[in-house]
Design a protein around this motif. Sequence first.
Motif, PDB file in Angstrom:
ATOM      1  N   LYS A 404      23.085  28.957  11.349  1.00 54.60           N
ATOM      2  CA  LYS A 404      23.606  28.004  12.333  1.00 54.60           C
ATOM      3  C   LYS A 404      22.813  26.697  12.293  1.00 54.60           C
ATOM      4  CE  LYS A 404      25.686  31.247  15.598  1.00 54.60           C
ATOM      5  NZ  LYS A 404      27.048  30.678  15.448  1.00 54.60           N
ATOM      6  N   CYS A 405      21.484  26.823  12.115  1.00 55.88           N
ATOM      7  CA  CYS A 405      20.663  25.614  12.026  1.00 55.88           C
ATOM      8  C   CYS A 405      21.073  24.763  10.816  1.00 55.88           C
ATOM      9  CB  CYS A 405      19.191  25.988  11.916  1.00 55.88           C
ATOM     10  SG  CYS A 405      18.470  26.590  13.459  1.00 55.88           S
ATOM     11  N   ARG A 452      27.166  25.136  19.645  1.00 59.19           N
ATOM     12  CA  ARG A 452      26.334  25.628  18.550  1.00 59.19           C
ATOM     13  C   ARG A 452      24.852  25.432  18.869  1.00 59.19           C
ATOM     14  NH1 ARG A 452      28.664  23.427  14.635  1.00 59.19           N
ATOM     15  NH2 ARG A 452      29.763  25.254  13.815  1.00 59.19           N
ATOM     16  N   VAL A 453      24.538  24.274  19.460  1.00 63.88           N
ATOM     17  CA  VAL A 453      23.142  24.028  19.819  1.00 63.88           C
ATOM     18  C   VAL A 453      22.664  25.067  20.833  1.00 63.88           C
ATOM     19  CG1 VAL A 453      21.543  22.395  20.896  1.00 63.88           C
ATOM     20  CG2 VAL A 453      23.303  21.566  19.309  1.00 63.88           C
ATOM     21  N   GLU A 454      23.527  25.361  21.812  1.00 65.33           N
ATOM     22  CA  GLU A 454      23.155  26.376  22.807  1.00 65.33           C
ATOM     23  C   GLU A 454      22.982  27.756  22.165  1.00 65.33           C
ATOM     24  OE1 GLU A 454      25.436  24.279  26.604  1.00 65.33           O
ATOM     25  OE2 GLU A 454      26.213  26.119  25.710  1.00 65.33           O
ATOM     26  N   GLN A 455      23.852  28.058  21.176  1.00 70.91           N
ATOM     27  CA  GLN A 455      23.713  29.339  20.465  1.00 70.91           C
ATOM     28  C   GLN A 455      22.386  29.405  19.716  1.00 70.91           C
ATOM     29  OE1 GLN A 455      27.104  29.978  17.964  1.00 70.91           O
ATOM     30  NE2 GLN A 455      28.575  29.964  19.657  1.00 70.91           N
ATOM     31  N   ILE A 456      22.035  28.273  19.058  1.00 72.15           N
ATOM     32  CA  ILE A 456      20.759  28.226  18.323  1.00 72.15           C
ATOM     33  C   ILE A 456      19.593  28.464  19.282  1.00 72.15           C
ATOM     34  CG2 ILE A 456      19.191  26.674  17.094  1.00 72.15           C
ATOM     35  CD1 ILE A 456      21.696  25.430  15.783  1.00 72.15           C
ATOM     36  N   ALA A 457      19.628  27.803  20.447  1.00 73.41           N
ATOM     37  CA  ALA A 457      18.557  27.966  21.431  1.00 73.41           C
ATOM     38  C   ALA A 457      18.507  29.399  21.970  1.00 73.41           C
ATOM     39  CB  ALA A 457      18.747  26.976  22.572  1.00 73.41           C
ATOM     40  N   ALA A 458      19.697  29.989  22.183  1.00 71.29           N
ATOM     41  CA  ALA A 458      19.743  31.358  22.698  1.00 71.29           C
ATOM     42  C   ALA A 458      19.169  32.348  21.677  1.00 71.29           C
ATOM     43  CB  ALA A 458      21.182  31.737  23.069  1.00 71.29           C
ATOM     44  N   ILE A 459      19.532  32.136  20.382  1.00 72.71           N
ATOM     45  CA  ILE A 459      19.006  33.041  19.341  1.00 72.71           C
ATOM     46  C   ILE A 459      17.493  32.907  19.239  1.00 72.71           C
ATOM     47  CG2 ILE A 459      19.024  33.543  16.873  1.00 72.71           C
ATOM     48  CD1 ILE A 459      21.978  32.687  16.840  1.00 72.71           C
ATOM     49  N   ALA A 460      17.012  31.661  19.300  1.00 67.34           N
ATOM     50  CA  ALA A 460      15.563  31.437  19.240  1.00 67.34           C
ATOM     51  C   ALA A 460      14.862  32.135  20.415  1.00 67.34           C
ATOM     52  CB  ALA A 460      15.254  29.943  19.256  1.00 67.34           C
TER      53      ALA A 460
END
Length: 889
Positions: A404-405, A452-460
Amino acid sequence: MVDYHAANNQSTVGGAQTYMEQENDWDRDLLLDPAWEKQQRKTFTAWCNSHLRKAGTQIENIEEDFRDGLKLMLLLEVISGERLPKPERGKMRVHKINNVNKALDFIASKGVKLVSIGAEEIVDGNAKMTLGMIWTIILRFAIQDISVEGAHRHLGQPECSKPAAVYIYQIISSWKDGLAFNALIHRHRPDLIDYDSLRKDDPVTNLNNAFEVAEKHLDIPKMLDAEDIVNTARPDEKAIMTYVSSFYHAFSGAQKAETAANRICKVLAVNQENEQMMEDYEKLASDLLEWIRRTIPWLENRTQEKTVNDMQVKQEDFRDYRCVHKPPKVQEKCQLEISFNTLQTKLRLSNRPAFMPSEGRMVSDINKAWHNLEGAEKGYEEWILSEIRRLERLEHLAVKFHQKCAIHESWTDGKEAMLTQKDYETCTLSEVKALLRKHEAFESDLAAHQDRVEQIAAIAQELNELDYYDAASVNARCQKICDQWDVLGALTHKRKESLERTEKQLESIDELYLEYAKRAAPFNNWMEGAMEDLQDMFIVHNIEEIQGLITAHEQFKSTLPEANKEREAIQSIQSEVQKIAQSNGIKLSSGNPYTSITPESINSKWEQAMAMVPLRDNALQEELNKQNSNDTLRATFATQANTVGAYIQAKMEEIGRISIEMNGTLEDQLTNLKEYQKSIISYTPEINKLEGYHQHIQEALIFDNQYTSYTMEHLRVGWEQLLTTIARTINEVENQILTRDAKGISQEQLYEYRASFNHFDKVRARALSLSERTPPLSCLSAHQGEAEFNRIMGIVDPNGSGAVTFQAFIDFMSTETTDRDTADQVIASFKILAADKNYITADELRRELPPDQAEYCIARMAPYTGPDAVPGALDYMSFSTALYGESDL
């Protein structure tokens, strides 16, 4: 009054009684033959001193030293072992007469008729009366009690029907040449006399040889000189009889000493064997506890690894521990318990106190440590499985995060430069309007990427919560994206404000381009999301989960016709633009001013997405096949596990039934049990087969199994319990055989004990609970009260476990009717070896016992501290009581 000299010449046909009656009379008027008187003085003095030395004194002149009666009373106490009345310590004649009378009264109380011997003559120092009194004492205490059989046996002569005193009296003349004295010693101690080298014509040499050997090696004082016997026509029979009786008592004492030594050797051998078993138990217990102590920290180590492969290495090490390293320790634990039970049985059978291992080495301590070990095993295995799940999840999330990143970073590339350019300053109104529309489209695109940014932050965030080992780089990349996102938002807002300031001056905008851009952007974003989902990695653990993914994929495919319509509609806008431009003669620029998304790129992405659909189909199908295979593994393991579980349960029940049955002799039962044990051990390949299935299950990362309630851990414990139970049952029968042989119990008695035990063992627990008084034991002690019951409980349940085993039950029942060696018997044996002393010396122990057992006693006996102690005296009484737990060894 009987003539003393005439009595010497009388025939002995009248028998011992006549002889004794004659000797009880003493001719106070006739004189002794001077040679005989000399022999009597010397012999009687030596005989008295041989006894008085036990009391630490002696006499020099026989008629003088007995005048005050004190040493006379002391002599009688030593030779009789009884206490006389307290003597008078005064120096007056009356005190002396009273003391002598006390001695004479004591002699008379032993059935001896004293004729013509009065206390006054003894006090006055009458030599003839004093010698007569001493002869009476010798006759009563040294000669009268000698049985004829004993005389024949110890004096080395054929058996006859004459009383011993008469027999000795008749053979007096045969001692004159000294051969009889030497033959007597040679018969009992051939190592001391070379009989064949003696000559009948050399009586002085013969007699001196016999007297010197007797004094040096047999502790018989020299009572006569050879010349005293040889230089008289006929030796004094009283002196000879006194001397010969000393030989009899010496050899009789030696035989008693040998019997006593044999008893002590037997007791010590049992004790030495028991001590060796105790040492073996202590060492085996220490080794096992040390292994447990070293192993538990390893099982409690929770050091996390970075990858699934690293954790699977730990899982393999744990499997190796369970299958290779632990099974021998299970056998050691079982052997330890069996050794402990066998030792306790031997101690009970030998009347020794129960064995109490060193602190921390009791069977209960080992079981507790073993329980802690198994608890650590369970926790370690659960931790490994949870770590594998965690790392799987982490690896999946890490790959998804970086995908995603990468997509987001690819989209943001150049966006800052685009937002910071000031191209609108030189544009026409239409161009500015176009730029504004383009910016609105970008805002729409930017909003679409917000998810997508929120998904990246959630995965992190999830990677951080799951303690991902490379969380630092994940956080850095996530922070960079978020910071850049904030910058893009700020730049977007600023550029929009700039465009709106000039919007009032700019008109004319191509609506069709704008509409195209508005619809193309979300559609393009949808396609990118779809392509991302189609490439998304997945991880499942069962068929239901993969079927859920397949269902979701089918739902996605069902939306494709509608999406295709949207694509065609977007393409039709571009076609309409071309149509209008052509119809109006408008020269279009090289591209849509509001968006960079071209119809070609939409078509290209659409084709890519359509190509990914069958690939996704194949991936899901492959995973479905894998889960079906895993389900087969579950079923295979479950089938074997259910079979093994049922087998273990059935065998445990059979063993319980066998242990309470009474079929055949104990040897038959032992043979059948060992064959039964071999049958159980032969089932081991089935356990190994199950271990193999379990390994496949773990390698496939299968964590649950709906087809069986059994786990590998459950079955392992059950199998170990089965092996331990059959081993314990065999040990119980072996101990019963040991008890039967030691106690002389018949087969019928064992049947009776078993039937009684089974009658009260209602639940077939193979033990009688002590929560209430055990009925058969209560009956035995009912007439003696609570104290006796507590004593019995201390015997049958020394460890306070609250239950009585069958072995303890038969040990007690048989012991109640079986004779056992006791501390008193051992003390009596030592007393014989010690010549009636209250202590014994190291030299006496080494002389009477085998070397190893003599040193065993010397090393453990405490010094004797009584008033009669001598240097090096040892306390055999406390040692004997310690052997039976009545004192400390």
